[in-house]
Motif scaffolding. Structure first.
Motif, PDB file in Angstrom:
ATOM      1  N   HIS A  44      92.673  71.775 -65.787  1.00 30.98           N
ATOM      2  CA  HIS A  44      93.487  72.096 -64.613  1.00 30.98           C
ATOM      3  C   HIS A  44      94.694  72.953 -64.984  1.00 30.98           C
ATOM      4  O   HIS A  44      95.682  73.024 -64.237  1.00 30.98           O
ATOM      5  N   ALA A  45      94.582  73.618 -66.133  1.00 29.68           N
ATOM      6  CA  ALA A  45      95.562  74.620 -66.571  1.00 29.68           C
ATOM      7  C   ALA A  45      96.977  74.055 -66.701  1.00 29.68           C
ATOM      8  O   ALA A  45      97.956  74.761 -66.442  1.00 29.68           O
ATOM      9  N   VAL A  46      97.088  72.784 -67.083  1.00 28.37           N
ATOM     10  CA  VAL A  46      98.400  72.194 -67.305  1.00 28.37           C
ATOM     11  C   VAL A  46      98.870  72.568 -68.712  1.00 28.37           C
ATOM     12  O   VAL A  46      98.207  72.252 -69.703  1.00 28.37           O
ATOM     13  N   ASP A  47     100.000  73.264 -68.779  1.00 29.69           N
ATOM     14  CA  ASP A  47     100.608  73.595 -70.067  1.00 29.69           C
ATOM     15  C   ASP A  47     101.660  72.525 -70.346  1.00 29.69           C
ATOM     16  O   ASP A  47     102.644  72.408 -69.618  1.00 29.69           O
ATOM     17  N   TYR A  48     101.451  71.745 -71.389  1.00 32.11           N
ATOM     18  CA  TYR A  48     102.318  70.589 -71.601  1.00 32.11           C
ATOM     19  C   TYR A  48     102.535  70.327 -73.080  1.00 32.11           C
ATOM     20  O   TYR A  48     101.785  70.791 -73.944  1.00 32.11           O
ATOM     21  N   LYS A  49     103.588  69.560 -73.350  1.00 29.79           N
ATOM     22  CA  LYS A  49     103.900  69.100 -74.682  1.00 29.79           C
ATOM     23  C   LYS A  49     103.950  67.578 -74.665  1.00 29.79           C
ATOM     24  O   LYS A  49     104.568  66.993 -73.780  1.00 29.79           O
ATOM     25  N   ILE A  50     103.292  66.958 -75.627  1.00 22.86           N
ATOM     26  CA  ILE A  50     103.284  65.498 -75.702  1.00 22.86           C
ATOM     27  C   ILE A  50     104.642  64.999 -76.188  1.00 22.86           C
ATOM     28  O   ILE A  50     105.139  65.410 -77.223  1.00 22.86           O
ATOM     29  N   ARG A  51     105.249  64.087 -75.422  1.00 25.53           N
ATOM     30  CA  ARG A  51     106.478  63.414 -75.869  1.00 25.53           C
ATOM     31  C   ARG A  51     106.130  62.129 -76.602  1.00 25.53           C
ATOM     32  O   ARG A  51     106.701  61.821 -77.641  1.00 25.53           O
ATOM     33  N   ASN A  52     105.194  61.358 -76.027  1.00 27.99           N
ATOM     34  CA  ASN A  52     104.711  60.125 -76.653  1.00 27.99           C
ATOM     35  C   ASN A  52     103.331  59.822 -76.089  1.00 27.99           C
ATOM     36  O   ASN A  52     103.005  60.221 -74.961  1.00 27.99           O
ATOM     37  N   GLU A  53     102.521  59.108 -76.849  1.00 32.54           N
ATOM     38  CA  GLU A  53     101.234  58.629 -76.343  1.00 32.54           C
ATOM     39  C   GLU A  53     101.175  57.123 -76.510  1.00 32.54           C
ATOM     40  O   GLU A  53     101.717  56.561 -77.468  1.00 32.54           O
ATOM     41  N   TYR A  54     100.480  56.462 -75.569  1.00 34.19           N
ATOM     42  CA  TYR A  54     100.467  55.002 -75.530  1.00 34.19           C
ATOM     43  C   TYR A  54      99.035  54.507 -75.454  1.00 34.19           C
ATOM     44  O   TYR A  54      98.201  55.081 -74.751  1.00 34.19           O
ATOM     45  N   LEU A  65      97.870  50.674 -75.375  1.00 37.42           N
ATOM     46  CA  LEU A  65      97.630  49.584 -74.434  1.00 37.42           C
ATOM     47  C   LEU A  65      97.993  49.995 -73.012  1.00 37.42           C
ATOM     48  O   LEU A  65      97.323  49.632 -72.054  1.00 37.42           O
ATOM     49  N   PHE A  66      99.054  50.756 -72.871  1.00 33.88           N
ATOM     50  CA  PHE A  66      99.432  51.283 -71.555  1.00 33.88           C
ATOM     51  C   PHE A  66      98.398  52.288 -71.057  1.00 33.88           C
ATOM     52  O   PHE A  66      98.253  52.504 -69.865  1.00 33.88           O
ATOM     53  N   ASN A  67      97.669  52.891 -72.001  1.00 36.88           N
ATOM     54  CA  ASN A  67      96.635  53.897 -71.730  1.00 36.88           C
ATOM     55  C   ASN A  67      97.222  55.085 -70.971  1.00 36.88           C
ATOM     56  O   ASN A  67      96.914  55.321 -69.809  1.00 36.88           O
ATOM     57  N   GLY A  68      98.079  55.805 -71.665  1.00 36.94           N
ATOM     58  CA  GLY A  68      98.706  56.938 -71.014  1.00 36.94           C
ATOM     59  C   GLY A  68      99.521  57.757 -71.986  1.00 36.94           C
ATOM     60  O   GLY A  68      99.380  57.640 -73.212  1.00 36.94           O
ATOM     61  N   ALA A  69     100.385  58.598 -71.424  1.00 32.75           N
ATOM     62  CA  ALA A  69     101.202  59.486 -72.244  1.00 32.75           C
ATOM     63  C   ALA A  69     102.461  59.868 -71.493  1.00 32.75           C
ATOM     64  O   ALA A  69     102.544  59.759 -70.265  1.00 32.75           O
ATOM     65  N   ALA A  70     103.445  60.305 -72.266  1.00 35.27           N
ATOM     66  CA  ALA A  70     104.618  60.960 -71.697  1.00 35.27           C
ATOM     67  C   ALA A  70     104.517  62.422 -72.076  1.00 35.27           C
ATOM     68  O   ALA A  70     104.314  62.748 -73.251  1.00 35.27           O
ATOM     69  N   ILE A 109     105.643  60.330 -67.036  1.00 34.69           N
ATOM     70  CA  ILE A 109     104.817  59.279 -67.627  1.00 34.69           C
ATOM     71  C   ILE A 109     103.499  59.278 -66.863  1.00 34.69           C
ATOM     72  O   ILE A 109     103.482  59.190 -65.630  1.00 34.69           O
ATOM     73  N   ILE A 110     102.394  59.385 -67.577  1.00 33.66           N
ATOM     74  CA  ILE A 110     101.071  59.370 -66.952  1.00 33.66           C
ATOM     75  C   ILE A 110     100.310  58.151 -67.450  1.00 33.66           C
ATOM     76  O   ILE A 110     100.239  57.902 -68.651  1.00 33.66           O
ATOM     77  N   GLN A 111      99.759  57.381 -66.512  1.00 35.12           N
ATOM     78  CA  GLN A 111      98.841  56.300 -66.879  1.00 35.12           C
ATOM     79  C   GLN A 111      97.448  56.712 -66.445  1.00 35.12           C
ATOM     80  O   GLN A 111      97.232  57.125 -65.294  1.00 35.12           O
ATOM     81  N   TYR A 112      96.489  56.618 -67.371  1.00 35.96           N
ATOM     82  CA  TYR A 112      95.125  57.025 -67.064  1.00 35.96           C
ATOM     83  C   TYR A 112      94.376  55.918 -66.326  1.00 35.96           C
ATOM     84  O   TYR A 112      94.730  54.735 -66.411  1.00 35.96           O
ATOM     85  N   GLN A 113      93.332  56.317 -65.644  1.00 35.77           N
ATOM     86  CA  GLN A 113      92.446  55.352 -64.999  1.00 35.77           C
ATOM     87  C   GLN A 113      91.819  54.447 -66.068  1.00 35.77           C
ATOM     88  O   GLN A 113      91.619  54.859 -67.215  1.00 35.77           O
ATOM     89  N   ASP A 114      91.510  53.207 -65.668  1.00 38.34           N
ATOM     90  CA  ASP A 114      90.828  52.294 -66.585  1.00 38.34           C
ATOM     91  C   ASP A 114      89.519  52.923 -67.054  1.00 38.34           C
ATOM     92  O   ASP A 114      88.733  53.433 -66.236  1.00 38.34           O
ATOM     93  N   GLY A 115      89.289  52.884 -68.355  1.00 39.15           N
ATOM     94  CA  GLY A 115      88.063  53.457 -68.891  1.00 39.15           C
ATOM     95  C   GLY A 115      88.166  54.902 -69.305  1.00 39.15           C
ATOM     96  O   GLY A 115      87.245  55.436 -69.918  1.00 39.15           O
ATOM     97  N   VAL A 116      89.268  55.570 -68.995  1.00 38.10           N
ATOM     98  CA  VAL A 116      89.449  56.966 -69.393  1.00 38.10           C
ATOM     99  C   VAL A 116      90.084  57.016 -70.773  1.00 38.10           C
ATOM    100  O   VAL A 116      91.138  56.425 -71.004  1.00 38.10           O
ATOM    101  N   SER A 117      89.443  57.699 -71.693  1.00 40.78           N
ATOM    102  CA  SER A 117      89.961  57.787 -73.052  1.00 40.78           C
ATOM    103  C   SER A 117      91.039  58.852 -73.137  1.00 40.78           C
ATOM    104  O   SER A 117      91.187  59.706 -72.254  1.00 40.78           O
TER     105      SER A 117
END
Length: 873
Positions: A56-66, A68-73, A37-45
């Motif tokens: 940063h060469a992160v190879d990832y698959k989105i599980r969920n995006e949020y 109000l929480f401003n983040g993603a799994a 679970i990643i929460q972004y900094q305030d103001g980061v879209s």
């Protein structure tokens, strides 16, 4: 306001400060591999965050995006771990995706028909019956989201009032389940990928039972499965949202829980119910953080306090730990329908064992009583075969003592059956009607403690007294009913905050169940107490004809709860057990006084917040005079013998604080407020070395008898909380084992480890919270700090921890073993890959930060130096 509108107002930005990775809490092995679970900094879209991940060469698959929480799994396919993700610009927090279970011990019992419908209603305990009849409050117009196993929306208890038929189409005509989503699918168990759709049908049962407590209605049923009792929930006209996060079996992961919470918000739910299980931790967990955001934007949230009352203090669950969320404790239902028997002229209820299908005992009329005494005439538990030597129990009813410390109901039942017993009755300890698994082919039942004493008295007068067994259940007032449930978890949290917040009926609760599973059932747990509180909020919302602020609603309920006593006690139960008391919905709605804050956290002797200000507001239409007073509650002593693991059953003591007021009477005009200074002095009784948790209630009583008094709970700890034991030294821990060939062994004095086939494993048990549970590696020769252990099975050994439960799921001592293959992190704020150490001699130190400290090493840590280990190539 919709989440999308909130997020659109944020300016996109890319920040460069490193985020924080919250490693898996010690004691929790339920992480989902490579998922975060990643929460972004305030103001980061969202777009900026994804761009930074790609850079940063992160190879990832989105599980969920949020939103109000401003983040993603995300599920990471590259070599990036939590520390590396936290170092990426724009990332604020990173957590492992973890699994949540349904709270333990919540198994259904077959519903039975009471003889007296009215007296069986738990609504008498809370004033809900009056609100239904006199005030005509039903929760109409209020939306309640059930985040659980789904809801059997076709169950007639969830049909619209007066409907000639039930709800036969999802979200359609006659259906009060108007919103919802299945995030996971039937086959999901927490270890596989969720496959969701729009149908939140419940195939497990828990969610339907929860929804029924909130607002089921069996009075208007015209068709479909008939209840055994014309039963009604707290708010029988609410509109439901069913958000399914569990499959038919297994667990649910944090990524789907967050998604369900956000959808409930977007669907316009006024209140969400989260009857989830979870460990004891700190409020900095994803569900608590999002919960706070939802409450700030107009929702309200009820979370189960947990069913770990048998574990002692420090065990309240994660979900309700938010500052304005509500953690709900359980009270036992005062009434219940039970089978009974008559002996020596008196009738007694009993609870049949599960092994006999919960069927009534049908012992022959010739089966007289045989208490299993020892030589001193003391009733035994029946765990020893030898106890039956010389005792004729063939064809008779054996009475046993219900202490399950040594063996369970299965073992003692097998012994009694083999000795020829016709049936077994087990006297509950200390009171109530225990649940028995029981032995096959032997009628068994638990009886109340007082019933056991009555049987012994009747036996001594006439050993030939006969039993008469009822064929159908009758309604009885249950021993222990109306008091806090034994299973309900104790607080506090790791910052000495007052949790749980409030209590509600949760023990022996009748409600809806999926039609495929019998339609109705009785369950017990804080999962049942939480929806009762949530339904109560729905009545409150309807009564105010507006949507009040979530924090204000919680305060109204806490102010007016019924301060209660443990069963058989003359003193009031600790606020660490019952919170502000048993919810009293009638008082909450009719009160004309508000008192804030809704809790007072005094902390410990070193940090004592001796002087507090409370605000009393007269919300009525006339000037009112209030008298200030103090109600002390039980103190809980969990370290009376110098033990390092808190006792399962805290010792209750009369350690009462002294409370003084700047004015004992205040006169307040209508619509006005007055501040009163309250000064607390710690209890004179109670040994500070035992860290007793003391508590009580500050009360404001209006002179007008038509308005209920209001109160605020307070809690403090006598002693220095920095010295509360963290590691379980009583169990001989911490210690270093050698793990070789998949097995743990005690290394010899000159044992040589390697990091491939025979490596060190550090075993720990956390008996209370710590802000930083670390295992540190030093160079044995130079004493240079090299870093924090990175365990491949449990991650980095650094970060906050709640306390662990005593036993694991295999009923073995719950020990956390950090298998160490030489990887370390150089700092707590990890910004790079872990370093692999080479062969050498290393010093292993388990260092746990003491509570309420700044974390200066070594002064602020409980330290165990485990000595040197030699590692060869």
């Amino acid at each position: 306001m919709k989440i999308t509108a909130i997020i659109s107002a944020l300016a996109a930005a890319t920040l460069v400060s490193a985020g924080k990775f919250h490693s898996t809490l010690p004691g929790k092995s339920n992480i989902v591999a490579d998922s975060y679970i990643i929460q972004y900094q305030d103001g980061v879209s969202r777009s900026n965050a994804h761009e930074n991940l790609r850079k940063h060469a992160v190879d990832y698959k989105i599980r969920n995006e949020y939103d109000l929480f401003n983040g993603a799994a995300i599920k990471v396919k590259s070599e990036h771990d939590g520390e590396a993700l936290a170092a990426i610009p724009g990332v604020k927090h990173v957590w492992h995706v973890e699994s949540f279970s349904l709270p333990k011990g919540e198994k259904p019992k077959k519903a039975s028909k009471p003889s007296d419908i009215e007296s069986s209603s738990l609504h008498h305990m809370t004033g809900v019956d009056v609100l239904h009849k006199k005030y005509k409050l039903t929760g109409k117009g209020v939306k309640v989201g059930i985040i659980d196993t789904g809801v059997d929306y076709k169950h007639p208890a969830f049909a619209a009032p007066g409907a000639a038929e039930g709800c036969f189409a999802r979200y359609g005509k006659n259906c009060r389940v108007k919103y919802g989503w299945d995030f996971v699918g039937d086959a999901y168990d927490g270890s596989n990928d969720p496959i969701g759709d729009s149908d939140p049908m419940d195939c497990q049962g828990h969610g339907s039972h929860v929804a029924g407590i909130v607002g089921g209605n069996a009075f208007d049923i015209k068709t479909g499965p008939k209840p055994v009792v014309p039963w009604i929930g707290v708010a029988p006209e609410v509109t439901f949202g069913a958000y399914r996060i569990f499959g038919c079996n297994g667990e649910a992961n944090t990524d789907v829980i967050l998604a369900a919470m956000e959808m409930a918000f977007n669907d316009g739910m006024d209140i969400i119910n989260m009857s989830l299980g979870g460990g004891s931790a700190y409020k900095e967990n994803p569900t608590a953080i999002l919960g706070e955001k939802l409450i700030a934007h107009g929702m309200n949230l009820g979370g189960a306090a947990g069913n770990d009352g048998s574990e002692g203090v420090w065990m309240v669950s994660d979900t309700g730990l938010g500052e304005t969320a509500t953690s709900v404790a359980s009270f036992d239902n005062a009434f219940g329908a039970y089978n009974s028997f008559t002996y020596a002229g008196a009738s007694h209820p009993y609870n049949p064992s599960v092994a006999t299908g919960d069927k009534p005992i049908a012992a022959p009329a010739s089966a007289v009583l045989v208490p299993l005494f020892d030589k001193a005439g003391v009733l035994q538990d029946g765990c020893d075969v030898a106890a039956y030597t010389g005792v004729d129990v063939k064809g008779k009813v054996v009475l046993l003592y219900g202490d399950f410390t040594r063996c369970g109901s299965v073992g003692r039942g097998n012994i009694a059956r083999d000795a020829g017993a016709a049936a077994v009755l087990v006297q509950s300890v200390p009171f109530g009607l225990a649940g028995l698994t029981g032995a096959d082919n032997l009628p068994m039942g638990s009886i109340e403690n007082a019933a056991g004493a009555a049987l012994l008295a009747g036996f001594k007068k006439n050993p030939k007294n006969a039993f008469t067994w009822s064929k159908t259940p009758t309604n009885v007032k249950v021993e222990g009913g109306g008091a806090p449930s034994d299973f309900s978890s104790f607080g506090l949290d790791g910052e000495l905050r007052s949790k749980p917040d409030i209590g509600a009926p949760g023990g022996n609760i009748y409600s809806a169940y999926p039609r495929a599973k019998g339609s109705y059932a009785i369950l017990s747990g804080t999962s049942m107490a939480t929806p009762y509180y949530v339904g109560s909020q729905a009545l409150y919302y309807q009564s105010k004809k507006s949507k009040p602020n979530g924090a204000d609603v919680r305060r109204a309920f806490k102010n007016t709860a019924t301060i209660s006593k443990n069963f058989g006690s003359k003193t009031y139960a600790s606020a660490a057990k019952q919170g502000a008391g048993l919810v009293n919905v009638l008082n909450a709605i009719t009160a004309t006084t508000a008192m804030s804050p809704d809790r007072i956290d005094l902390l410990d002797s070193v940090n004592l917040r001796k002087t507090q200000k409370i605000t009393i507001k007269n919300t009525g239409k006339k000037t009112e005079t209030y008298t200030l007073s103090h109600i002390p509650a039980d103190a809980l002593n969990s370290y009376a013998t110098g033990n390092t693991w808190p006792t399962a059953e805290p010792k209750i003591e009369a350690d009462y604080a002294n409370v003084a007021f700047s004015s004992k009477k205040v006169k307040i005009a209508a619509g006005k407020s007055v501040k009163v200074t309250v000064t607390f002095t710690e209890p004179k009784n109670g040994d500070a070395k035992h860290f007793p948790i003391y508590s009580g209630y500050v009360v404001a009583t209006p002179s007008n008898e038509g308005s209920p008094a209001v109160h605020v709970p307070y809690i403090g700890l006598k002693g220095d909380v920095r010295n509360v034991p963290i590691i379980d030294k009583d169990a001989g821990l911490p210690v270093v084992f050698a793990k070789a060939n998949g097995k743990y062994e005690v290394p010899t004095a000159n044992y040589e480890f390697n990091f491939k086939t025979s490596f060190p494993s550090v075993a720990v048990r956390y008996g209370s919270h710590t802000p930083n549970a670390s295992i540190r590696i030093f160079d044995a020769k130079t004493k240079t700090f090299l870093g924090y252990v990175n365990s491949r099975n449990f991650g980095a050994a650094v970060g906050p921890s709640g306390r662990m439960v005593n036993l694991d799921k295999f009923n073995q001592l719950n020990v956390r073993r950090f298998d160490w293959r030489g990887e370390v992190f150089a700092t707590e704020d990890i910004t790079a890959k872990p370093v692999q150490l080479a062969a050498g001699s290393y010093n292993i130190v388990v260092a746990s930060q003491k509570k309420l400290t700044k974390g200066a090493y070594p002064a602020d840590f409980e330290i165990y130096d485990l000595g040197n280990v030699k590692v060869v190539a």
